[in-house]
Each structure stands twice: as C-alpha cells, then as structure tokens.
Design a protein around this motif. Sequence first.
Motif, mmCIF file in Angstrom:
data_model
loop_
_atom_site.group_PDB
_atom_site.id
_atom_site.type_symbol
_atom_site.label_atom_id
_atom_site.label_comp_id
_atom_site.label_asym_id
_atom_site.label_seq_id
_atom_site.Cartn_x
_atom_site.Cartn_y
_atom_site.Cartn_z
ATOM 1 N N PRO A 121 13.267 -6.217 0.775
ATOM 2 C CA PRO A 121 12.154 -5.434 0.226
ATOM 3 C C PRO A 121 10.803 -5.790 0.860
ATOM 4 C CG PRO A 121 13.591 -6.158 -1.535
ATOM 5 C CD PRO A 121 14.066 -6.843 -0.291
ATOM 6 N N ASN A 122 10.680 -6.995 1.404
ATOM 7 C CA ASN A 122 9.408 -7.447 1.978
ATOM 8 C C ASN A 122 9.346 -7.361 3.499
ATOM 9 O OD1 ASN A 122 8.361 -8.261 -0.609
ATOM 10 N ND2 ASN A 122 9.678 -10.057 -0.506
ATOM 11 N N HIS B 229 14.238 3.820 6.177
ATOM 12 C CA HIS B 229 15.471 4.578 6.430
ATOM 13 C C HIS B 229 16.695 3.740 6.048
ATOM 14 C CE1 HIS B 229 18.373 7.148 8.523
ATOM 15 N NE2 HIS B 229 18.858 6.038 9.061
ATOM 16 N N TRP B 230 16.698 2.488 6.452
ATOM 17 C CA TRP B 230 17.804 1.599 6.129
ATOM 18 C C TRP B 230 17.906 1.362 4.625
ATOM 19 C CZ3 TRP B 230 21.316 -1.191 9.280
ATOM 20 C CH2 TRP B 230 21.197 -0.941 10.654
ATOM 21 N N GLN B 231 16.787 1.166 3.995
ATOM 22 C CA GLN B 231 16.783 0.827 2.576
ATOM 23 C C GLN B 231 17.207 2.012 1.710
ATOM 24 O OE1 GLN B 231 12.760 -0.546 2.157
ATOM 25 N NE2 GLN B 231 13.184 -2.564 3.036
ATOM 26 N N ARG B 232 16.711 3.199 2.054
ATOM 27 C CA ARG B 232 17.039 4.386 1.248
ATOM 28 C C ARG B 232 18.510 4.779 1.370
ATOM 29 N NH1 ARG B 232 12.970 7.328 -0.998
ATOM 30 N NH2 ARG B 232 10.835 6.756 -0.420
ATOM 31 N N HIS B 233 19.085 4.513 2.510
ATOM 32 C CA HIS B 233 20.480 4.908 2.700
ATOM 33 C C HIS B 233 21.447 3.749 2.433
ATOM 34 C CE1 HIS B 233 18.268 8.097 4.811
ATOM 35 N NE2 HIS B 233 19.328 8.854 4.615
ATOM 36 N N PHE C 254 11.773 4.607 -6.076
ATOM 37 C CA PHE C 254 12.278 3.766 -4.992
ATOM 38 C C PHE C 254 11.209 2.810 -4.467
ATOM 39 C CE2 PHE C 254 12.513 3.073 -0.412
ATOM 40 C CZ PHE C 254 13.729 2.427 -0.299
ATOM 41 N N LYS C 255 10.030 3.318 -4.176
ATOM 42 C CA LYS C 255 8.985 2.483 -3.574
ATOM 43 C C LYS C 255 8.606 1.303 -4.454
ATOM 44 C CE LYS C 255 6.769 5.901 -0.577
ATOM 45 N NZ LYS C 255 5.496 6.580 -0.221
ATOM 46 N N LYS C 256 8.631 1.502 -5.736
ATOM 47 C CA LYS C 256 8.222 0.439 -6.658
ATOM 48 C C LYS C 256 9.384 -0.478 -7.035
ATOM 49 C CE LYS C 256 6.198 -0.345 -11.239
ATOM 50 N NZ LYS C 256 5.654 0.290 -12.466
#
Length: 360
Positions: free
Chosen positions: A194-195, A203-207, A229-231
């Motif tokens: 996350p950091n 892209h990697w995190q959302r998928h 998602f962002k938070k």
Amino acid sequence: MECRSRKLLVIPCILVLGLVALNGSRYPTSFSNESGKVIFGKYPALKSVGTNTEMETSHQHDWMKEQEDIQYQRVELLKKGCISKQYESHEFLGIHPPPSLFIVPTHRMMYCAVPKIASSSWKHLFLIVGRYVGVNSKLNQNKLNTYASKVLPRFSNLKNKTEKEDVIDSYLKFLFVRHPFSRVLSVFKNKLDPNTKFERASHWQRHLGMSIIKRYRKLVDYKKVARNFKKNYDLKFEEFVKFVGDPKLKPRNGHWNEVYGTCRPCAVSYNFIGKIETMTTDVEYLMKKTKLADDYKFPSMSLSSPTNSSGKKTMESYYKDIPVQDLQNLYRRYTLDFKLFGYPKPDFVNGKIVPDLINT
C-alpha cells in the motif's frame, strides 16, 4: 632495536629496519566469499617492493582469481544438482528455448533476464552496447523493458541450427539469481505494498491485490476495501506469501516465477552465475571478464526498482509472523531454486528463516 654508532653497522641496520617496516605494512592476506569462507589462500610472500601500479596489478590478478573460484563453485553446484536429479538436458533448449534468453553477438554473451534481479539494468546496458539507445538516454523502466523486448535479439529467434550451436557451445552464458524469499518480498514491496511509490502500482493493486484480498478474506471485508479502494486498500504481505505458495493455485507471473522455469539452468550450460547478494562484486568481475568494462559502465540500478529487500533485518521483519505452513508451501514452490543455486533451506522448526549469508 638499537643501532650502534659504528660506521660498519649503520648500513646493515638501516636495511633491517626497512624490512621490519615492510613486513608490518597492512596488505590483505586472504579473501573470503559471501559466507565468510576463505577460498583463495594467502598472498605470496612479498619479495620486493615494486611501484604502486605493479602492486595494484598483482592485487587485481588475485582478486580475479578469487572471483573465478567463486564462479567455479557455483557452476559446479548447479551441474551436480542437475545430474543428480536428471533434470532437463541440452536437447530441451533446441526444442523449447526460453523467451528470456537474450544474446549479445558483439561480446558473444547470452543473458537470461529474470525480473526483480536487476534485469532492467542489464537490458539497458545491452541496448547501449547494441546502439539502440544512447549512453545518456532517459527511459523509464516500463518503456525500457518494452523497447528491449522488441529490439534485443533473442536465442529463440535464431533460425539457423549452426548459429544456435555456436551460441550454446562458445558464448558466455550468464544469469543472476537471488534468495527466493527475498525476491517474493521485492515483488510485494514494489508492486503491491500500500505504501509503494511505483508509478504503475495502482494497476497491480486493483487487479492482483484485490483478487488476493477477495480470495483470503471474508466477503464483507473485501467489499469494505472495494467500496473505497484508495482509502482502504491494505493488502498484507502474509496474504501475498499465502497466494504465491498456494499449492492449489500455483499462480504464474514473470516477476515471481521460479528461476529454474525461467532460465532452464539444466538445459543451458551457464558458465557465470551472479547473485543479488553479491551484486556489486559479481557485476564488476563480469564486466572485466567480458571486456565490457573497457567501454561501458553498468547502468544505475534505479531502473530496476530497487526495494532493499535482500537485507537480513528487512527480511526477518517481514517474514517473522508468517504462519509456518505458508512458509513451507513457499519453500516447496522454490525448492529447485534453493538447491541449484546454493541457498540453504529455512529452519522452520527454530524459526531461522533468513540465512546468515544475506548481508544486513
């Protein structure tokens, strides 16, 4: 030691004092490899004092012999491991050549590119050597890898049997490896943490990141992250370890695929094996051995998205709370990489996951 004032004793006395001073000078007497084992004896006795250039040349020669000894040990370990288990033969290379093998005809080299082991830096160098880009070219990592994949010649693209045999028989064939657990951590810190500051991390995190959260958390917890998602994105390293080592899934991705499967080390007769843990020394030796150092400098490692994941303290802090079962599953996946490249099996019973050979 006292010198008497008699004239006949003055000159011999000065010579003796000079020899004492020389014997007390601080020249290194032995070399050690990354495990601390002395592998190239002591320097020969100093017979005479030459110029600084002569001493530097002698030290450089001894250093090169030390590196040759290290490489011999690494290559022999690989050969013995392949023979004992009767893994793939050379015939496999001609039938199913790995797409990760890049060739550098000008220096008669073949390189197996493994993501998360400075592969971007090596590709950058070979783009410069092949004059595809200038020395001062400014390409980000994504564009560099995309361009390299398009223009750098690959072994798999060779159509002529004679050309293939020439590469197999006479090229210097090399790859770089790293402790498998360190590589897994590097992928997480670079792409999914996350950091992370990686420009394409979203892209990697959302998928991938969200699919891992969905698989290993309760549905209500997954939905909470998905709503904002962002938070709320907060993938844990232990979840990524569980995912990569999951024996039911065996997820495939170039960034964490086994080096064995990527480079086929039992089919390719590699004569140089570099390690991320001794990267600086290994790169220097290879650059000098191949004469690349005469005309080029190894590009900055910044293009390889360094995450400082090989340090012992860093690895211990991330792996200390991972369930033993998940660690064992991860090890089973990378067993061949551990054995063929000389990384000791983690001590799961006593909780010693990170070996001492990895520097802090």
